[in-house]
Enzyme design. Structure first.
Site, PDB file in Angstrom:
ATOM      1  N   SER A  24     -63.022  36.574 -14.050  1.00 24.05           N
ATOM      2  CA  SER A  24     -63.254  37.735 -14.905  1.00 24.05           C
ATOM      3  C   SER A  24     -61.972  38.573 -14.948  1.00 24.05           C
ATOM      4  CB  SER A  24     -64.410  38.544 -14.307  1.00 24.05           C
ATOM      5  OG  SER A  24     -64.997  39.375 -15.273  1.00 24.05           O
ATOM      6  N   CYS A  27     -58.050  44.361 -13.786  1.00 28.04           N
ATOM      7  CA  CYS A  27     -56.832  45.164 -13.791  1.00 28.04           C
ATOM      8  C   CYS A  27     -56.175  45.108 -12.424  1.00 28.04           C
ATOM      9  CB  CYS A  27     -57.154  46.626 -14.090  1.00 28.04           C
ATOM     10  SG  CYS A  27     -57.831  46.883 -15.729  1.00 28.04           S
ATOM     11  N   ALA A  59     -57.332  43.435 -18.685  1.00 23.91           N
ATOM     12  CA  ALA A  59     -57.242  44.271 -19.877  1.00 23.91           C
ATOM     13  C   ALA A  59     -55.773  44.585 -20.143  1.00 23.91           C
ATOM     14  CB  ALA A  59     -58.027  45.565 -19.668  1.00 23.91           C
ATOM     15  N   TYR A 185     -64.440  51.601 -23.267  1.00 18.40           N
ATOM     16  CA  TYR A 185     -63.097  51.651 -23.839  1.00 18.40           C
ATOM     17  C   TYR A 185     -63.215  51.633 -25.366  1.00 18.40           C
ATOM     18  CZ  TYR A 185     -61.921  51.040 -18.978  1.00 18.40           C
ATOM     19  OH  TYR A 185     -61.828  51.237 -17.627  1.00 18.40           O
TER      20      TYR A 185
HETATM   21  C1  FNR Z   1     -62.801  44.905 -13.132  1.00 21.58           C
HETATM   22  N1  FNR Z   1     -63.519  44.685 -14.298  1.00 21.58           N
HETATM   23  C2  FNR Z   1     -62.855  44.584 -15.502  1.00 21.58           C
HETATM   24  N2  FNR Z   1     -63.532  44.251 -16.626  1.00 21.58           N
HETATM   25  C3  FNR Z   1     -62.885  44.040 -17.792  1.00 21.58           C
HETATM   26  O1  FNR Z   1     -63.512  43.719 -18.781  1.00 21.58           O
HETATM   27  N3  FNR Z   1     -61.523  44.189 -17.855  1.00 21.58           N
HETATM   28  C4  FNR Z   1     -60.779  44.544 -16.782  1.00 21.58           C
HETATM   29  O2  FNR Z   1     -59.552  44.605 -16.855  1.00 21.58           O
HETATM   30  C5  FNR Z   1     -61.464  44.801 -15.566  1.00 21.58           C
HETATM   31  N4  FNR Z   1     -60.800  45.207 -14.434  1.00 21.58           N
HETATM   32  C6  FNR Z   1     -61.418  45.182 -13.215  1.00 21.58           C
HETATM   33  C7  FNR Z   1     -60.677  45.370 -12.054  1.00 21.58           C
HETATM   34  C8  FNR Z   1     -61.287  45.222 -10.806  1.00 21.58           C
HETATM   35  C9  FNR Z   1     -60.466  45.368  -9.566  1.00 21.58           C
HETATM   36  C10 FNR Z   1     -62.679  44.944 -10.730  1.00 21.58           C
HETATM   37  C11 FNR Z   1     -63.353  44.763  -9.392  1.00 21.58           C
HETATM   38  C12 FNR Z   1     -63.400  44.813 -11.880  1.00 21.58           C
HETATM   39  C13 FNR Z   1     -64.912  44.234 -14.225  1.00 21.58           C
HETATM   40  C14 FNR Z   1     -64.957  42.757 -13.851  1.00 21.58           C
HETATM   41  O3  FNR Z   1     -64.331  41.947 -14.831  1.00 21.58           O
HETATM   42  C15 FNR Z   1     -66.404  42.273 -13.658  1.00 21.58           C
HETATM   43  O4  FNR Z   1     -67.079  42.371 -14.892  1.00 21.58           O
HETATM   44  C16 FNR Z   1     -67.131  43.084 -12.603  1.00 21.58           C
HETATM   45  O5  FNR Z   1     -66.323  43.261 -11.455  1.00 21.58           O
HETATM   46  C17 FNR Z   1     -68.451  42.415 -12.181  1.00 21.58           C
HETATM   47  O6  FNR Z   1     -68.224  41.142 -11.646  1.00 21.58           O
HETATM   48  P1  FNR Z   1     -68.179  40.869 -10.043  1.00 21.58           P
HETATM   49  O7  FNR Z   1     -66.972  41.553  -9.502  1.00 21.58           O
HETATM   50  O8  FNR Z   1     -69.463  41.395  -9.474  1.00 21.58           O
HETATM   51  O9  FNR Z   1     -68.077  39.360  -9.951  1.00 21.58           O
END
Ligand code: FNR
Length: 359
Positions: A24, A27, A59, A185
């Protein structure tokens, strides 16, 4: 027994993922002026070697003021391409498919990164911040200036910036492009009646609120090669009465499918702090399942997916085509290799030859 569904390849247009495990977008807040560096290379390289099928880079700002923080990755100028290319070349050489999430932070932009003592607070202009923009001149948080309400020509400029960023993404070696329309966003803020109070063609009715989405999808699809899959991440519900809903997401997904979107990445939330969200394992999977069935489009499930058997069940039961893991892949870059073993997969192990001979 057949090989587990999680390790069945997934073909989308001209791209084949070796398995259904995706990283996923997350950032890293580690860029200067939007440039990728050794940290981004290491972050992606470790998960590619660790066996994921698809890596979606964080992102990435399509314009400088589309970043969440001054340390977010960017792709608003051609000079950003070579460092990204280094990353995608390594990922591709190690059997994973490099993807990128194109983003605009909207009213949530110009914030200090989590590592900063003033995390999430507004970054003033003199410290490298900017004036956030959105569909409506309404703050998300309690500090910082009132955002600038985008004019219609400015909305068109943002759409064009997404298309230009998609072209640069292909030049940088990415083979999957995801548009960020989730988490409050800019993209999501047009969709959600909680954030979009416009009364012109880009607000009001469902029709008006999906216009920026559809126009941006169309502009991006027009510049992407035919064989490159396009994903969109949605917040499939705002989790509050009167907000963007799952029914809205199903209808938007039907329209996106007609416009050539290949997969809807199903997240939720982010338009308001006043939502109560029943967070737990698989809590967002029902959204992926419903959109897959009712819109007839491939979906990705994300959110607290941490165990191989759990991920396998989601794909095997036809609830989603792809699982995306976030935090578990931070803890465990080799999660896919563990899953491959635990599930008794018969496909080739997702592991680099440099390690495979020794194990
Ligand atoms: C994220 N998430 C996130 N989502 C997204 O659409 N773009 C991004 O850049 C980010 N950045 C981000 C940074 C960090 C450090 C975390 C922990 C999360 C959300 C991420 O993609 C995901 O949807 C959620 O963390 C839920 O999944 P998990 O972590 O439970 O597997």
């Amino acid at each position: 027994a057949g090989s587990p569904s999680l390790f069945t390849p997934l073909q989308l247009r001209g791209v084949t993922l070796r398995n259904r495990v995706a990283m996923s977008p997350m950032c890293q807040y580690s860029s200067e002026d939007g440039f990728a560096n050794d940290w981004h290379l290491a972050h992606h390289a470790a998960r590619a070697v660790g066996g994921v099928g698809l890596l979606i880079a964080e992102a990435t700002g399509v314009v400088p003021e589309g970043r969440i923080t001054p340390n977010c990755l960017g792709i608003w100028k051609d000079q950003h391409v070579p460092a990204l290319r280094r990353m995608t070349d390594f990922v591709t050489a190690n059997g994973a498919v490099p993807g990128i999430q194109l983003a605009h932070a909207g009213v949530k932009g110009s914030r200090h990164r989590p590592l900063h003592p003033q995390r999430n607070r507004y970054v003033p202009l003199e410290e490298g911040g900017w004036l956030p923009v959105g569909p409506t001149a309404k703050r998300y948080g309690s500090d910082g200036p009132v955002p600038h309400e985008l004019t219609v020509p400015e909305i068109h400029e943002v759409t064009n910036a997404f298309a230009a960023a998609a072209e640069r993404s292909i030049a940088a070696g990415f083979r999957v492009v995801e548009l960020h329309f989730a988490h409050g966003y800019l993209g999501h803020s047009f969709l959600s009646p909680l954030m979009n109070e416009r009364e012109d063609d880009y607000g009001g009715s469902f029709e008006g609120r999906v216009r920026f989405l559809i126009e941006t999808v169309r502009a991006v699809r027009a510049v992407l090669p035919e064989d490159a899959p396009l994903f969109v991440r949605l917040s499939c519900t705002d989790w509050v009465e009167g907000g963007w809903s799952l029914d809205d997401s199903v209808e938007a997904s039907r329209r996106m499918k007609e416009e050539g979107v290949d997969l809807v990445d199903c997240s939720t939330g982010g338009a308001t702090r006043d939502a109560s969200i029943p967070v737990g394992p698989d809590y967002q999977v029902p959204f992926a399942e419903r959109i897959r069935k009712d819109a007839g489009i491939a979906t990705g499930a994300v959110g607290l997916i941490t165990e191989p058997a759990q991920a396998e069940a989601i794909v095997a039961e036809g609830r989603a085509d792809l699982v995306l893991l976030g935090r578990q892949l931070l803890r465990e870059p080799h999660w896919s290799l563990r899953a491959w073993g635990e599930l008794g997969a018969t496909t080739p192990a997702p592991i680099a030859p440099e390690y495979a001979w020794a194990l």
